[in-house]
Scaffold this motif. Structure first.
Motif, PDB file in Angstrom:
ATOM      1  N   GLN A 171       0.822  -1.208   0.000  1.00 33.57           N
ATOM      2  CA  GLN A 171       0.000   0.000   0.000  1.00 33.57           C
ATOM      3  C   GLN A 171       0.855   1.256   0.000  1.00 33.57           C
ATOM      4  OE1 GLN A 171      -2.346  -0.859   3.505  1.00 33.57           O
ATOM      5  NE2 GLN A 171      -4.114  -1.533   2.318  1.00 33.57           N
ATOM      6  N   GLN A 206       1.374   0.080 -13.893  1.00 30.10           N
ATOM      7  CA  GLN A 206       1.245  -0.138 -12.458  1.00 30.10           C
ATOM      8  C   GLN A 206       0.366   0.920 -11.808  1.00 30.10           C
ATOM      9  OE1 GLN A 206       2.424  -2.906 -10.730  1.00 30.10           O
ATOM     10  NE2 GLN A 206       1.015  -2.047  -9.240  1.00 30.10           N
ATOM     11  N   LYS A 207       0.474   2.164 -12.276  1.00 33.81           N
ATOM     12  CA  LYS A 207      -0.358   3.233 -11.739  1.00 33.81           C
ATOM     13  C   LYS A 207      -1.839   2.941 -12.018  1.00 33.81           C
ATOM     14  CE  LYS A 207       0.543   6.687 -10.111  1.00 33.81           C
ATOM     15  NZ  LYS A 207       0.608   7.059  -8.674  1.00 33.81           N
ATOM     16  N   ASP A 264      -2.988   0.198  -9.694  1.00 36.16           N
ATOM     17  CA  ASP A 264      -3.183   0.724  -8.334  1.00 36.16           C
ATOM     18  C   ASP A 264      -4.503   1.494  -8.227  1.00 36.16           C
ATOM     19  OD1 ASP A 264      -0.791  -0.357  -7.553  1.00 36.16           O
ATOM     20  OD2 ASP A 264       0.347   1.498  -7.779  1.00 36.16           O
ATOM     21  N   ASP A 271      -7.602   0.399  -5.865  1.00 35.57           N
ATOM     22  CA  ASP A 271      -8.144   1.353  -4.898  1.00 35.57           C
ATOM     23  C   ASP A 271      -9.659   1.459  -5.056  1.00 35.57           C
ATOM     24  OD1 ASP A 271      -7.711   3.432  -2.861  1.00 35.57           O
ATOM     25  OD2 ASP A 271      -8.434   4.793  -4.413  1.00 35.57           O
TER      26      ASP A 271
END
Length: 290
Positions: free
Chosen positions: A206, A258-259, A262, A266
């Motif tokens: 995280q 990857q962003k 993520d 989320d």
């Protein structure tokens, strides 16, 4: 195609956790035949002993114990839970990352077992106790998904949904109670070693840190020794930095991927998997295959 070739083909088409489950089943059958039928107890050298001096002469057992089980239902329960956890995580995370969580959970469970039996309670597990089972690895995966994505759900008996977070709380409470009652203390100490690893891994991820990156590199380097060596020489051209914020094009694309992962994770954490669009689900599925 012969039966053996057909089985080999089917095995090769499985993902890494499918292969792990098959390996665990095969090891259980071989252990049963050697120990119960033939009377050879070779597998004892792969079980984790509680005494540290015994462990010193078989250090590999800190990992191999996780591939042995002491009964059919012990194996069945662990493999069923591993199957569902793997299915819930490998479409959302890199398969190798989830393998890191599982194997490091086994290592942490083994270390917790050795630590408690040798430093705290001399007679905690009785004379010359041993540890077997993949429960620590399964426990690590369970707490990882419960902490990182607490609102992710699993559908039970095709009737109702349950959050992985609630399943994790249930097992932690049950394990704590059994530990306090003195039931199979060694096994439940190992479970908590796995829980600890899963928690640490999730919290670090995280924060953007892959806690198992070093372990993954170590395992890759070990695996490379068993791969056939090619006689062909690969020549790499030197690549300069392009205009992607000081990164190569490949690094920039990996960063953006990857962003996006993520951001989707989320969204899952806040609203659940079903809140994703079809495009986001497809993107996660494809990312999980890399």
């Amino acid at each position: 195609m012969s039966t053996f070739q057909n089985l080999k083909y089917k095995f090769n088409t499985l993902d890494i956790f499918g292969k792990l489950i098959v390996v665990n089943v095969i090891v259980f059958i071989v252990d049963f035949i050697l120990s119960r039928v033939i009377g050879l107890y070779i597998v004892n050298y792969f079980k984790l002993p509680s005494d540290f001096m015994d462990f010193i002469v078989q250090p590999w057992s800190i990992l191999t114990y996780g591939f042995l089980h002491n009964g059919f239902f012990h194996l069945l329960f662990n493999m069923l839970l591993l199957f569902y956890l793997a299915r819930a995580t490998t479409n959302l995370f890199r398969t190798k990352m989830m393998l890191n969580v599982y194997l490091m959970g086994i290592l942490f469970g083994g270390m917790a077992y050795l630590l408690v039996s040798n430093l705290f309670f001399a007679e905690f597990f009785g004379a010359r106790g041993i540890l077997v089972g993949s429960s620590a690895g399964v426990s690590a995966l369970l707490l990882f998904i419960a902490v990182y994505m607490p609102h992710t759900q699993i559908r039970l008996f095709n009737a109702f949904n349950v959050k992985w977070m609630h399943i994790a709380i249930f097992f932690v409470v049950i394990d704590a109670g059994r530990l306090l009652l003195g039931l199979n203390r060694g096994g439940y100490v190992a479970h908590f070693g796995g829980y600890l690893l899963g928690y640490i891994y999730a919290v670090q991820l995280q924060k953007g840190n892959d806690f198992g990156a070093g372990f993954e590199r170590l395992m890759d380097s070990i695996a490379s020794y068993f791969k056939p060596k090619s006689k062909l020489k690969t020549v790499h051209r030197k690549k300069g930095k392009s205009g992607f914020a000081g990164k190569t094009k490949k690094e920039f694309e990996a960063f953006n991927k990857q962003k996006k992962i993520d951001m989707i994770l989320d969204k899952i954490s806040k609203s659940g998997y079903e809140s994703l669009t079809a495009e986001e689900k497809e993107f996660l599925f494809k990312a999980g295959q890399d």
